[in-house]
Enzyme design. Sequence first.
Site, short mmCIF file in Angstrom:
data_model
loop_
_atom_site.label_atom_id
_atom_site.label_comp_id
_atom_site.label_asym_id
_atom_site.label_seq_id
_atom_site.Cartn_x
_atom_site.Cartn_y
_atom_site.Cartn_z
N ALA A 116 -3.69 -7.94 -3.78
CA ALA A 116 -3.25 -6.45 -4.16
C ALA A 116 -4.53 -5.74 -4.61
CB ALA A 116 -2.22 -6.98 -5.24
N GLY A 117 -4.38 -4.55 -4.50
CA GLY A 117 -5.55 -3.77 -5.16
C GLY A 117 -5.20 -2.19 -5.11
N HIS A 118 -5.37 -1.70 -6.34
CA HIS A 118 -5.26 -0.13 -6.53
C HIS A 118 -6.46 0.36 -7.27
CE1 HIS A 118 -2.08 -0.93 -9.41
NE2 HIS A 118 -2.68 -0.27 -10.19
N THR A 152 -6.04 -11.41 3.76
CA THR A 152 -6.91 -10.90 2.83
C THR A 152 -8.01 -11.81 2.48
OG1 THR A 152 -6.07 -11.29 0.59
CG2 THR A 152 -5.30 -9.11 1.61
N GLY A 186 0.22 14.59 -3.81
CA GLY A 186 -1.44 14.85 -3.68
C GLY A 186 -1.88 13.61 -4.47
N ARG A 212 -9.99 -2.81 5.47
CA ARG A 212 -9.96 -2.86 7.11
C ARG A 212 -9.00 -1.51 7.18
NH1 ARG A 212 -6.28 -8.13 7.38
NH2 ARG A 212 -5.92 -7.46 5.55
N GLN A 238 2.03 -6.14 -3.34
CA GLN A 238 2.48 -6.37 -1.78
C GLN A 238 3.71 -5.52 -1.51
OE1 GLN A 238 1.36 -9.63 -3.02
NE2 GLN A 238 -0.42 -8.64 -2.56
N ASP A 269 0.92 -1.24 0.03
CA ASP A 269 -0.08 0.01 0.03
C ASP A 269 0.92 1.38 0.10
OD1 ASP A 269 -2.46 -1.79 0.41
OD2 ASP A 269 -1.71 -1.64 2.31
N GLU A 270 2.01 1.17 -0.53
CA GLU A 270 2.89 2.46 -0.72
C GLU A 270 2.50 3.40 -1.74
OE1 GLU A 270 3.93 -0.79 -1.15
OE2 GLU A 270 5.23 -1.19 0.35
N GLY A 271 1.38 3.05 -2.47
CA GLY A 271 0.88 3.89 -3.62
C GLY A 271 1.65 3.70 -4.88
N LYS A 272 2.07 2.36 -4.93
CA LYS A 272 2.81 1.80 -6.21
C LYS A 272 1.93 1.95 -7.26
CE LYS A 272 2.88 -2.66 -4.82
NZ LYS A 272 2.86 -2.28 -3.16
N THR A 300 -9.86 -5.14 1.30
CA THR A 300 -10.56 -5.46 2.37
C THR A 300 -11.43 -4.50 3.07
OG1 THR A 300 -8.84 -5.42 3.86
CG2 THR A 300 -9.22 -7.42 2.82
#
Length: 426
Positions: free
Chosen positions: A39-41, A128, A417, A305, A222, A13-16, A303
Amino acid sequence: MSITVLLGAQWGDEGKGRIADALASEADIVARFNGGPNAGHSINVGGKTVKLHQVPSGVFRLGCQNIIGNGVVLNPAKLLEEIEQINEAGAQATPENLRISENAHIILQGHIALDKAKEKTQGGIGTTQTGIGFAYADKAYRVGIRAGMMRDAEKFGDTVYKRTLEINAQLAAQNAEQVDAEMTGAIYTAMATQIAPYLADTSAILRDALKRGKRILAEGAQGVLLDIDHGTYPFVTSSSATIGGVMTGLGVPPQSISRVMGAAKAFSTRVGKGPMPTELDGEMALRLRGTGANPWDEYGSTTGRPRRVGWLDAVALRTAVAVNGITELALTKLDILTGIDTLNIATRYQVDGRSLDELPSDSEVLERCTPIYEQMAGWTEDVQNCRSFTELPANAQNYIRRIETLVKARITVISVGPEREQMIVR
Ligand code: IMP
């Protein structure tokens, strides 16, 4: 020979996604090498938000090829849903621009049921619940089902049916709800026909592309601290999220990698259980996490969460840089730190009378580590409109320079941003 690798340099979740989206504009091929629908973005396309879980981010770039490599575990139902969403958003995911490795392993409904059942027990680590660990376990145990079998839909469905019966026996032994094996076999048979046209020997495609001088982006899922070998075991995912995963998960030679980029948040987050030395609670945690009202707030994209949050951990990041040969970092969400008086950075850990400058390999030791913080003055000026490093407030520049020194990597990209253009490239 040119592969740019983008790795998550923390716990995911680093903003990849943002960085991959930007790097994809310079790539002919974007390839996923590990993980699955855990994973998900989200990507904004023409006013619509599409959540990508398995399909690489190059799918929204015209002329870009996308590859799901052999190191991935694939949920076929989720894949078909994703393809539909992509097509609805006006882009295309077709066998022309999306190729799936015939050696990728298939996630079964039974894997998901086993994952869910395990998470209900003491042994749960906060997964997950998408069946990842059990699909990779079947692969390692040599009873997995590979995507290539989908070319013979009947055989594939029958194999899924038989493996589901075996999994049902495991579920029954745990008093967990079983899966309808017959229906699963039938559904998987139907899906095989739809997915078969996408199958290919993706290692051969990639090696051929390298010969022809194509630019490839290997997109990690991940984060490297969740790697099965080098992460905070057992609180990890089940794939190789570190640099080695690129070679094994795509079938490309190491010499083809020309650039290793890591994405890191300007602070720390983690979902699920496991040690996190710089974790915060109280006011500051709420401040960093956000309320959930914004899509960029710290809530799991798969998820929902709430993520655990903490100060930037330069010890963990330093280890990530060293293990993976990360030469440059993209620092994301700098804007979230605006308005905080004093920022802390963990520079070393203290444990059992020793001082450590890298992550200990034993999670139990890590659990006992106390971070040693260095304090830095924060800034109040809005950074969201800054487009060059020198436009950033002096204290933000100091913060970035200090991280570079501490982790021994240059920060070449800074996101300030949520919008695509809110990015500084140095
Ligand atoms: P699994 O990958 O679902 O088996 O979960 C194992 C661990 O990895 C859990 O702590 C999850 O929260 C974490 N995890 C898996 N995927 C992601 C991700 O994309 N971002 C952050 N954490 C993840």
